[in-house]
Write a protein that holds these residues in place. Sequence first.
Motif, PDB file in Angstrom:
ATOM      1  N   SER A  84      -6.071  -5.986   6.370  1.00 53.21           N
ATOM      2  CA  SER A  84      -4.289  -5.983   5.676  1.00 53.21           C
ATOM      3  C   SER A  84      -3.816  -6.059   4.013  1.00 53.21           C
ATOM      4  CB  SER A  84      -3.448  -7.327   5.791  1.00 53.21           C
ATOM      5  OG  SER A  84      -3.281  -7.442   7.230  1.00 53.21           O
ATOM      6  N   LEU A  85      -4.945  -6.910   2.864  1.00 54.11           N
ATOM      7  CA  LEU A  85      -3.868  -6.713   1.906  1.00 54.11           C
ATOM      8  C   LEU A  85      -4.741  -5.210   0.970  1.00 54.11           C
ATOM      9  CD1 LEU A  85      -5.803 -10.188   0.699  1.00 54.11           C
ATOM     10  CD2 LEU A  85      -3.138  -9.349   0.857  1.00 54.11           C
ATOM     11  N   SER A  86      -5.684  -4.414   2.057  1.00 49.13           N
ATOM     12  CA  SER A  86      -6.487  -2.969   1.737  1.00 49.13           C
ATOM     13  C   SER A  86      -3.997  -2.251   2.482  1.00 49.13           C
ATOM     14  CB  SER A  86      -7.612  -2.846   2.727  1.00 49.13           C
ATOM     15  OG  SER A  86      -6.881  -2.889   4.024  1.00 49.13           O
ATOM     16  N   ARG A  87      -3.795  -2.783   3.043  1.00 48.60           N
ATOM     17  CA  ARG A  87      -2.389  -1.787   2.879  1.00 48.60           C
ATOM     18  C   ARG A  87      -1.473  -2.428   1.926  1.00 48.60           C
ATOM     19  NH1 ARG A  87      -3.970  -3.194   8.301  1.00 48.60           N
ATOM     20  NH2 ARG A  87      -1.849  -4.976   8.918  1.00 48.60           N
ATOM     21  N   ILE A  88      -1.479  -3.201   1.589  1.00 49.12           N
ATOM     22  CA  ILE A  88      -0.619  -3.934  -0.118  1.00 49.12           C
ATOM     23  C   ILE A  88      -1.144  -3.370  -0.526  1.00 49.12           C
ATOM     24  CG2 ILE A  88       0.062  -5.876  -1.056  1.00 49.12           C
ATOM     25  CD1 ILE A  88       1.030  -6.081   1.786  1.00 49.12           C
ATOM     26  N   ASP A  89      -2.795  -2.770  -1.204  1.00 49.46           N
ATOM     27  CA  ASP A  89      -3.050  -2.055  -2.166  1.00 49.46           C
ATOM     28  C   ASP A  89      -2.665  -1.382  -2.552  1.00 49.46           C
ATOM     29  OD1 ASP A  89      -4.429  -4.774  -3.542  1.00 49.46           O
ATOM     30  OD2 ASP A  89      -6.302  -3.746  -2.367  1.00 49.46           O
ATOM     31  N   SER A  90      -3.016  -0.196  -1.280  1.00 48.47           N
ATOM     32  CA  SER A  90      -1.831   1.442  -1.073  1.00 48.47           C
ATOM     33  C   SER A  90      -0.797   0.887  -1.527  1.00 48.47           C
ATOM     34  CB  SER A  90      -2.692   2.070   0.362  1.00 48.47           C
ATOM     35  OG  SER A  90      -3.999   1.937   0.929  1.00 48.47           O
ATOM     36  N   ALA A  91       0.030  -0.107  -0.856  1.00 46.59           N
ATOM     37  CA  ALA A  91       1.393   0.330  -1.155  1.00 46.59           C
ATOM     38  C   ALA A  91       1.345   0.321  -2.974  1.00 46.59           C
ATOM     39  CB  ALA A  91       2.257  -0.839  -0.663  1.00 46.59           C
ATOM     40  N   LEU A  92       0.927  -0.188  -3.447  1.00 49.71           N
ATOM     41  CA  LEU A  92       1.189  -0.685  -5.018  1.00 49.71           C
ATOM     42  C   LEU A  92       0.470   0.106  -6.064  1.00 49.71           C
ATOM     43  CD1 LEU A  92      -0.408  -4.512  -5.244  1.00 49.71           C
ATOM     44  CD2 LEU A  92       1.882  -3.645  -6.023  1.00 49.71           C
ATOM     45  N   SER A  93      -0.571   0.540  -5.283  1.00 49.70           N
ATOM     46  CA  SER A  93      -0.442   1.554  -5.793  1.00 49.70           C
ATOM     47  C   SER A  93       0.475   3.343  -6.248  1.00 49.70           C
ATOM     48  CB  SER A  93      -1.591   3.317  -4.945  1.00 49.70           C
ATOM     49  OG  SER A  93      -3.397   1.756  -5.928  1.00 49.70           O
ATOM     50  N   GLN A  94       1.400   3.459  -4.423  1.00 45.25           N
ATOM     51  CA  GLN A  94       2.170   4.090  -4.646  1.00 45.25           C
ATOM     52  C   GLN A  94       3.151   3.481  -5.663  1.00 45.25           C
ATOM     53  OE1 GLN A  94       2.740   6.929  -2.648  1.00 45.25           O
ATOM     54  NE2 GLN A  94       0.782   6.903  -2.925  1.00 45.25           N
ATOM     55  N   LEU A  95       3.331   2.546  -5.876  1.00 42.99           N
ATOM     56  CA  LEU A  95       4.208   2.238  -6.442  1.00 42.99           C
ATOM     57  C   LEU A  95       4.557   2.642  -8.094  1.00 42.99           C
ATOM     58  CD1 LEU A  95       7.460   0.943  -6.383  1.00 42.99           C
ATOM     59  CD2 LEU A  95       5.646  -1.683  -6.137  1.00 42.99           C
ATOM     60  N   LYS A  96       2.974   2.192  -8.075  1.00 41.14           N
ATOM     61  CA  LYS A  96       2.861   2.070  -9.492  1.00 41.14           C
ATOM     62  C   LYS A  96       2.874   4.212  -9.754  1.00 41.14           C
ATOM     63  CE  LYS A  96      -0.935   1.869 -12.857  1.00 41.14           C
ATOM     64  NZ  LYS A  96      -3.034   1.980 -12.910  1.00 41.14           N
ATOM     65  N   LYS A 138       5.557   5.598  -8.556  1.00 37.36           N
ATOM     66  CA  LYS A 138       7.071   6.276  -8.148  1.00 37.36           C
ATOM     67  C   LYS A 138       7.639   5.498  -9.075  1.00 37.36           C
ATOM     68  CE  LYS A 138       5.946   8.157  -3.558  1.00 37.36           C
ATOM     69  NZ  LYS A 138       6.188   9.475  -3.746  1.00 37.36           N
ATOM     70  N   ALA A 139       7.812   4.419  -9.286  1.00 31.95           N
ATOM     71  CA  ALA A 139       8.255   3.479  -9.699  1.00 31.95           C
ATOM     72  C   ALA A 139       7.117   2.162 -10.939  1.00 31.95           C
ATOM     73  CB  ALA A 139       8.927   2.353  -8.487  1.00 31.95           C
ATOM     74  N   PRO A 140       6.901   3.188 -11.441  1.00 31.42           N
ATOM     75  CA  PRO A 140       6.163   2.746 -12.809  1.00 31.42           C
ATOM     76  C   PRO A 140       5.925   1.243 -13.649  1.00 31.42           C
ATOM     77  CG  PRO A 140       6.166   4.774 -13.264  1.00 31.42           C
ATOM     78  CD  PRO A 140       7.242   4.468 -12.251  1.00 31.42           C
ATOM     79  N   GLN A 141       7.498   0.656 -14.227  1.00 31.88           N
ATOM     80  CA  GLN A 141       8.343  -0.355 -14.348  1.00 31.88           C
ATOM     81  C   GLN A 141       7.867  -1.610 -13.629  1.00 31.88           C
ATOM     82  OE1 GLN A 141      12.066   1.478 -16.456  1.00 31.88           O
ATOM     83  NE2 GLN A 141      10.312   0.915 -18.578  1.00 31.88           N
ATOM     84  N   ILE A 142       8.057  -0.960 -12.322  1.00 35.61           N
ATOM     85  CA  ILE A 142       8.150  -2.009 -10.978  1.00 35.61           C
ATOM     86  C   ILE A 142       7.149  -2.843 -11.413  1.00 35.61           C
ATOM     87  CG2 ILE A 142       8.958  -2.637  -8.781  1.00 35.61           C
ATOM     88  CD1 ILE A 142      10.784  -0.732  -8.720  1.00 35.61           C
ATOM     89  N   TYR A 143       6.469  -1.635 -11.177  1.00 30.79           N
ATOM     90  CA  TYR A 143       4.623  -1.932 -10.837  1.00 30.79           C
ATOM     91  C   TYR A 143       4.055  -2.879 -12.332  1.00 30.79           C
ATOM     92  CZ  TYR A 143      -0.080  -1.673 -10.850  1.00 30.79           C
ATOM     93  OH  TYR A 143      -1.783  -2.089 -11.200  1.00 30.79           O
ATOM     94  N   ASP A 144       4.771  -2.346 -13.459  1.00 30.33           N
ATOM     95  CA  ASP A 144       4.235  -3.211 -14.397  1.00 30.33           C
ATOM     96  C   ASP A 144       4.871  -4.716 -13.884  1.00 30.33           C
ATOM     97  OD1 ASP A 144       2.735  -1.354 -15.579  1.00 30.33           O
ATOM     98  OD2 ASP A 144       4.559  -0.709 -16.796  1.00 30.33           O
ATOM     99  N   LEU A 145       6.116  -5.175 -13.973  1.00 30.62           N
ATOM    100  CA  LEU A 145       6.913  -6.263 -13.969  1.00 30.62           C
ATOM    101  C   LEU A 145       5.864  -7.015 -12.772  1.00 30.62           C
ATOM    102  CD1 LEU A 145      10.637  -5.254 -13.859  1.00 30.62           C
ATOM    103  CD2 LEU A 145       9.580  -6.510 -15.638  1.00 30.62           C
ATOM    104  N   PHE A 146       5.605  -6.208 -11.661  1.00 36.91           N
ATOM    105  CA  PHE A 146       4.976  -6.600 -10.973  1.00 36.91           C
ATOM    106  C   PHE A 146       3.776  -7.621 -11.030  1.00 36.91           C
ATOM    107  CE2 PHE A 146       2.698  -7.665  -7.046  1.00 36.91           C
ATOM    108  CZ  PHE A 146       3.183  -7.579  -5.745  1.00 36.91           C
ATOM    109  N   PHE A 147       3.125  -6.717 -11.637  1.00 36.38           N
ATOM    110  CA  PHE A 147       1.225  -7.244 -12.473  1.00 36.38           C
ATOM    111  C   PHE A 147       1.371  -8.792 -13.446  1.00 36.38           C
ATOM    112  CE2 PHE A 147      -1.687  -7.018 -16.050  1.00 36.38           C
ATOM    113  CZ  PHE A 147      -2.867  -7.254 -15.165  1.00 36.38           C
ATOM    114  N   LEU A 148       2.678  -8.112 -14.287  1.00 36.19           N
ATOM    115  CA  LEU A 148       2.771  -8.940 -15.086  1.00 36.19           C
ATOM    116  C   LEU A 148       3.557 -10.495 -14.377  1.00 36.19           C
ATOM    117  CD1 LEU A 148       4.652  -7.502 -18.290  1.00 36.19           C
ATOM    118  CD2 LEU A 148       2.626  -9.154 -17.940  1.00 36.19           C
ATOM    119  N   VAL A 149       4.104 -10.796 -13.564  1.00 33.20           N
ATOM    120  CA  VAL A 149       4.171 -12.099 -12.714  1.00 33.20           C
ATOM    121  C   VAL A 149       3.880 -12.354 -11.526  1.00 33.20           C
ATOM    122  CG1 VAL A 149       6.910 -11.659 -13.797  1.00 33.20           C
ATOM    123  CG2 VAL A 149       6.683 -10.914 -11.274  1.00 33.20           C
ATOM    124  N   VAL A 150       2.372 -11.531 -10.566  1.00 34.45           N
ATOM    125  CA  VAL A 150       2.253 -11.727  -9.382  1.00 34.45           C
ATOM    126  C   VAL A 150       0.791 -11.999  -9.796  1.00 34.45           C
ATOM    127  CG1 VAL A 150       1.650 -11.477  -7.053  1.00 34.45           C
ATOM    128  CG2 VAL A 150       4.107 -11.190  -8.258  1.00 34.45           C
TER     129      VAL A 150
END
Length: 282
Positions: A98-110, A112-124
């Motif tokens: 399940s978390l591998s699917r989350i990781d794949s989505a995070l890679s796509q988020l990075k 397609k929306a890199p600043q959202i990814y950066d905020l995610f990386f900081l706060v989560v």
Amino acid sequence: MFFLNGFHQNLETIISISKYTSSNQCFNNTASLKTAYIKTLKKIQPNTWQNHSFSKNIYDHKIIESLLSSFSQQESFSKENIHKSRLEYTEKASMKASLSRIDSALSQLKVKAPQIYDLFFLVVNTLFYWRSVNQSGGSTSNAIGVIWVSNRKNWNLWDTIEFLVHEVTHQLMFLDELRFIHYKNYTEINDPEKFSLSAILCKPRPMDKVIHSLVVGFEILSLRQHLNTSEYSFSLHPGYNKLKEDCIETIDSINSTNKKHNLLTAKSLEIIEKINFQLKGL
């Protein structure tokens, strides 16, 4: 919160919160900010396990059990919904799949929306999987920095990306509430007579949950415009037009309730006003 406030305003909030336990008035890099942020979370929620490792994904059953106890303290996450009694049956293989699917989505988020990814990386700091029949996971103000994942097999990539944006929005809202007071009286907002209509669950809920739902709904609508996915089919959230209508109805409900009971501070009213204005352009 990203589409509502932009990257830099959210970053300012993270920095402001991180200074609670740091003598540094400026952070030279992301690592120093992240370290100070985790230190702050440890101080404000001392009973919540903090992840200091590079990897966000957690598979240790004892750690997950302690994190689930933080979720079960919140009204939204009853022990029945979390299915804590079935913890032993959630094997690491299921967690990793399940978390591998989350990781794949995070890679796509990075991408397609890199600043959202950066905020995610900081706060989560922590992601853990635990199967629930009734819920798809979530976040709680009792464990800021932690996201519980219970993703579904029928979710496509866009559903999973929306789940990540949904949850990081809650996380950023928690921090915004720490920095700015959102409600005049936290006891009063839990009075059922002062509930408003949630934009996500479409039922009466406490005002803090309702405003969270409104911000989440707005962020998902904005994300779909950003990714050009408004016409896609989704399983996690309603379709674009339905979600927009629900957000508008929630704004009316919030304003009506607040007019009667005067629950909101200037900061919350500012959030609602900004969303109301920006919705007209979506």
